[in-house]
Motif scaffolding. Structure first.
Motif, PDB file in Angstrom:
ATOM      1  N   ARG A 107       3.594  11.924   6.164  1.00  0.00           N
ATOM      2  CA  ARG A 107       3.266  11.412   7.422  1.00  0.00           C
ATOM      3  C   ARG A 107       2.679  12.826   8.142  1.00  0.00           C
ATOM      4  NH1 ARG A 107       9.187   8.294   8.000  1.00  0.00           N
ATOM      5  NH2 ARG A 107       8.220   6.344   7.964  1.00  0.00           N
ATOM      6  N   GLU A 108       3.050  14.001   7.821  1.00  0.00           N
ATOM      7  CA  GLU A 108       2.701  15.166   8.643  1.00  0.00           C
ATOM      8  C   GLU A 108       1.138  15.408   8.269  1.00  0.00           C
ATOM      9  OE1 GLU A 108       4.538  19.686   8.289  1.00  0.00           O
ATOM     10  OE2 GLU A 108       3.705  19.048   6.412  1.00  0.00           O
ATOM     11  N   ALA A 109       0.715  14.718   7.153  1.00  0.00           N
ATOM     12  CA  ALA A 109      -0.874  14.607   6.861  1.00  0.00           C
ATOM     13  C   ALA A 109      -1.474  13.637   7.569  1.00  0.00           C
ATOM     14  CB  ALA A 109      -1.063  14.518   5.221  1.00  0.00           C
ATOM     15  N   GLY A 110      -0.840  12.774   8.421  1.00  0.00           N
ATOM     16  CA  GLY A 110      -1.435  11.864   9.209  1.00  0.00           C
ATOM     17  C   GLY A 110      -1.464  10.402   8.755  1.00  0.00           C
ATOM     18  N   LEU A 111      -0.754  10.316   7.614  1.00  0.00           N
ATOM     19  CA  LEU A 111      -0.733   8.883   6.863  1.00  0.00           C
ATOM     20  C   LEU A 111       0.328   8.022   7.476  1.00  0.00           C
ATOM     21  CD1 LEU A 111      -1.221  10.191   3.295  1.00  0.00           C
ATOM     22  CD2 LEU A 111      -2.998   9.314   4.880  1.00  0.00           C
ATOM     23  N   THR A 112       0.042   6.680   7.306  1.00  0.00           N
ATOM     24  CA  THR A 112       1.027   5.744   7.978  1.00  0.00           C
ATOM     25  C   THR A 112       2.074   5.407   6.247  1.00  0.00           C
ATOM     26  OG1 THR A 112      -0.266   4.770   9.219  1.00  0.00           O
ATOM     27  CG2 THR A 112       1.453   3.238   8.623  1.00  0.00           C
ATOM     28  N   VAL A 113       3.285   5.672   6.636  1.00  0.00           N
ATOM     29  CA  VAL A 113       4.068   5.574   5.579  1.00  0.00           C
ATOM     30  C   VAL A 113       5.126   4.509   5.497  1.00  0.00           C
ATOM     31  CG1 VAL A 113       5.770   6.696   3.920  1.00  0.00           C
ATOM     32  CG2 VAL A 113       3.894   7.934   5.068  1.00  0.00           C
ATOM     33  N   HIS A 114       5.199   3.584   4.647  1.00  0.00           N
ATOM     34  CA  HIS A 114       6.151   2.736   4.520  1.00  0.00           C
ATOM     35  C   HIS A 114       7.105   2.826   3.528  1.00  0.00           C
ATOM     36  CE1 HIS A 114       3.439   0.383   7.084  1.00  0.00           C
ATOM     37  NE2 HIS A 114       2.478   0.595   6.411  1.00  0.00           N
ATOM     38  N   GLU A 115       8.468   2.683   3.640  1.00  0.00           N
ATOM     39  CA  GLU A 115       9.383   3.094   2.374  1.00  0.00           C
ATOM     40  C   GLU A 115       9.825   1.672   2.089  1.00  0.00           C
ATOM     41  OE1 GLU A 115      12.204   6.609   2.469  1.00  0.00           O
ATOM     42  OE2 GLU A 115      11.450   6.506   4.528  1.00  0.00           O
ATOM     43  N   ALA A 116      10.069   1.550   0.753  1.00  0.00           N
ATOM     44  CA  ALA A 116      10.619   0.439   0.084  1.00  0.00           C
ATOM     45  C   ALA A 116      11.637   0.742  -0.622  1.00  0.00           C
ATOM     46  CB  ALA A 116       9.656  -0.167  -0.753  1.00  0.00           C
ATOM     47  N   ALA A 117      13.038   0.599  -0.445  1.00  0.00           N
ATOM     48  CA  ALA A 117      14.194   0.822  -1.394  1.00  0.00           C
ATOM     49  C   ALA A 117      14.365  -0.411  -2.426  1.00  0.00           C
ATOM     50  CB  ALA A 117      15.381   1.251  -0.550  1.00  0.00           C
ATOM     51  N   VAL A 118      14.331   0.109  -3.658  1.00  0.00           N
ATOM     52  CA  VAL A 118      14.723  -0.967  -4.715  1.00  0.00           C
ATOM     53  C   VAL A 118      16.006  -0.557  -5.236  1.00  0.00           C
ATOM     54  CG1 VAL A 118      12.284  -1.320  -5.057  1.00  0.00           C
ATOM     55  CG2 VAL A 118      13.600   0.531  -6.335  1.00  0.00           C
ATOM     56  N   PRO A 119      16.491  -1.322  -5.976  1.00  0.00           N
ATOM     57  CA  PRO A 119      17.955  -1.285  -6.722  1.00  0.00           C
ATOM     58  C   PRO A 119      17.782  -0.082  -7.661  1.00  0.00           C
ATOM     59  CG  PRO A 119      17.282  -3.731  -6.793  1.00  0.00           C
ATOM     60  CD  PRO A 119      16.085  -2.787  -6.478  1.00  0.00           C
ATOM     61  N   ASP A 120      18.923   0.437  -8.011  1.00  0.00           N
ATOM     62  CA  ASP A 120      19.104   1.527  -9.011  1.00  0.00           C
ATOM     63  C   ASP A 120      18.883   0.993 -10.554  1.00  0.00           C
ATOM     64  OD1 ASP A 120      19.100   3.964  -7.271  1.00  0.00           O
ATOM     65  OD2 ASP A 120      21.243   3.255  -6.932  1.00  0.00           O
ATOM     66  N   ASN A 121      18.410   1.917 -11.274  1.00  0.00           N
ATOM     67  CA  ASN A 121      18.346   1.243 -12.833  1.00  0.00           C
ATOM     68  C   ASN A 121      17.440   0.286 -12.941  1.00  0.00           C
ATOM     69  OD1 ASN A 121      20.160   3.733 -13.283  1.00  0.00           O
ATOM     70  ND2 ASN A 121      21.622   2.292 -12.329  1.00  0.00           N
TER      71      ASN A 121
END
Length: 358
Positions: A57-71
Motif C-alpha cells: 500500500r505504501e507503494a501506491g498499490l490497491t491491496v485486497h486480502e483473502a484469508a483462507v483456511p489453515d493447512n
C-alpha cells in the motif's frame, strides 16, 4: 531491508532472496504495470502478513486480502473458486498480481489461482515456514487436492520471485520447524551431503530457528532445488529426484486425511525408500541406518504402524509419477546418488514396508 540478503537465481527466470527482514522487498519483484494485488494468507497469519500489505500500500498499490483456511483444507476447488471470484469482482487484469504469504499450502493454492486466472498472472511467494522456503515456494509447481489424492490438479507456473524472510522461522511452533527439516534433510540425501554433516556435527545449531547453521541449511536446500528445477521445469527424470520419500509420504497424508504434517510423512517415506533401496540391492545397511539416525535426531518419525499396506498401496497408484499401473520410486545408490526404481515386485514393497513398521 535489515540485513544482508543472499540471492539465489533459479536459472534466468526468477530469484529467491534469503535473509532477515527481506519481506520488505516485495514491491521490487512486481512489474511497474501492477495496479492491484491480492494477498492470500491463512486466517491465522494476519499479523505476519501485515508488513507485506503495508509495504504494498505504501507503494501506491490497491491491496485486497483473502484469508483462507489453515493447512491442507485450504487446497480445494471450492477455496480456489472463492479466490477466482475475488479476482473477478475487483476486475484483476493480466498486469495485476497475487502475493502468497504463508506456508506450502498457501503457495500451492495461490500459485494455482494465479496460474489459472486469465491463463496466468504474476505471483510472488513470501513463505513463512521452513517447509515452504526450501520446497513449496520454489520451482513453480502449484496445485490443489481432491478426494482422490494430493496435488492431482495443478499447473506449472513460475513465480516472479520468492522472499524467504528468516525472521518468520522464529514464529513457528516447534513441530512445524521440525517438519520443515525433513525437506532440508532430503536435499542432503539426494544431492548435498554437506547438509547431513551440518546436522550430525551440531544438532542444536542445525535445528533451532536462530541456530548458527539454520541459514546455511536453508540456502543449501534452496540452491539444490533451484539448480534442479532450472534444468528441468516440468518434472522429467531430473526433477523427479525431488520427490524422494514423497511416493509413500503422499499416500500416508491421504490415508490419514491430511492430519499429519507433510514433513513427517516425507520422513516416513524416505525411510521406506531407504529400506526399499537396500532390499533391491542399491543401498547399504549403513546408509539405511544413517537415514534413521539423522531423521530421528531432529525429531522426525522413521517407523509406521503395521497393517495399512493395502490402503497405502492403493493410494500410491494415484501418485503423479505412476505410469499406467507401474509404480516408480526415487531411491539412492549412495548418499547423494539418486536413481529410479521402476515397477518393483510387490513382495519387495511389502518387505520394505515390514522393515518400516519395526
Amino acid at each position: 531491508m535489515t540485513s544482508s540478503a543472499t540471492v539465489i537465481p533459479v536459472g534466468t527466470s526468477y530469484d529467491v532472496v534469503v535473509g532477515h527482514g527481506v519481506s520488505d522487498r516485495v514491491t521490487d519483484l512486481l512489474s511497474g504495470d501492477v495496479r492491484q494485488v491480492l494477498v492470500v494468507r491463512p486466517q491465522s497469519l494476519a499479523r505476519l502478513a501485515a508488513p507485506v500489505v503495508h509495504r504494498l500500500r505504501e507503494a501506491g498499490l490497491t491491496v485486497h486480502e483473502a484469508a483462507v483456511p489453515d493447512n491442507e483444507v485450504a487446497k480445494t476447488a471450492q477455496v480456489a473458486a472463492g479466490l477466482w471470484a475475488t479476482l473477478g469482482q475487483h476486475a484483476f487484469t493480466r498486469s495485476d498480481a497475487v502475493v502468497a504469504v504463508g506456508g506450502g499450502t498457501v503457495t500451492d493454492l495461490a500459485g494455482f489461482v494465479a496460474a489459472t486466472w486469465l491463463r496466468g498472472v504474476a505471483v510472488v511467494h513470501v513463505p513463512t515456514t521452513l517447509l515452504a522456503m526450501v520446497d513449496a515456494a520454489v520451482g513453480g509447481k502449484t496445485g490443489i487436492n481432491t478426494a482422490e489424492g494430493k496435488n492431482l490438479v495443478g499447473s506449472f507456473h513460475e513465480p516472479a520471485g520468492v522472499l524467504c524472510d528468516l525472521d518468520a522461522l522464529a514464529t513457528l511452533p516447534r513441530p512445524d520447524l521440525v517438519a520443515g527439516l525433513a525437506e532440508v534433510v532430503k536435499a542432503g540425501f539426494i544431492a548435498d551431503p554437506r547438509i547431513l554433516e551440518l546436522v550430525e556435527g551440531d544438532l542444536d545449531a542445525a535445528t533451532r530457528a536462530d541456530g548458527p547453521a539454520m541459514r546455511e541449511l536453508v540456502e543449501r536446500a534452496i540452491a539444490m532445488k533451484a539448480e534442479v528445477v532450472a534444468a528441468d521445469l516440468k518434472e522429467s527424470w531430473l526433477r523427479e529426484i525431488l520427490n524422494y520419500g514423497h511416493t509413500l509420504g503422499h499416500a500416508v497424508e491421504q490415508v490419514e486425511g491430511y492430519h499429519r504434517r507433510h514433513g513427517e510423512a516425507v520422513a516416513i517415506g524416505m525411510t521406506f525408500a531407504a529400506h526399499l533401496a537396500h532390499r533391491a540391492g542399491h543401498l547399504t545397511a549403513d546408509a539405511v541406518e544413517r537415514h534413521r539416525a539423522i531423521l530421528t535426531s531432529v525429531g522426525l518419525p522413521t517407523t509406521y504402524e503395521a497393517g495399512h499396506w493395502d490402503t497405502l498401496a492403493t493410494a500410491m497408484q494415484r501418485d503423479k509419477k505412476t505410469r499406467g499401473s507401474v509404480l516408480r520410486f526415487i531411491v539412492l545408490e549412495d548418499i547423494g546418488v539418486p536413481t529410479r526404481l521402476v515397477g518393483p515386485d510387490e513382495a519387495l514393497l511389502r518387505a520394505a514396508y515390514d522393515d518400516l513398521c519395526r
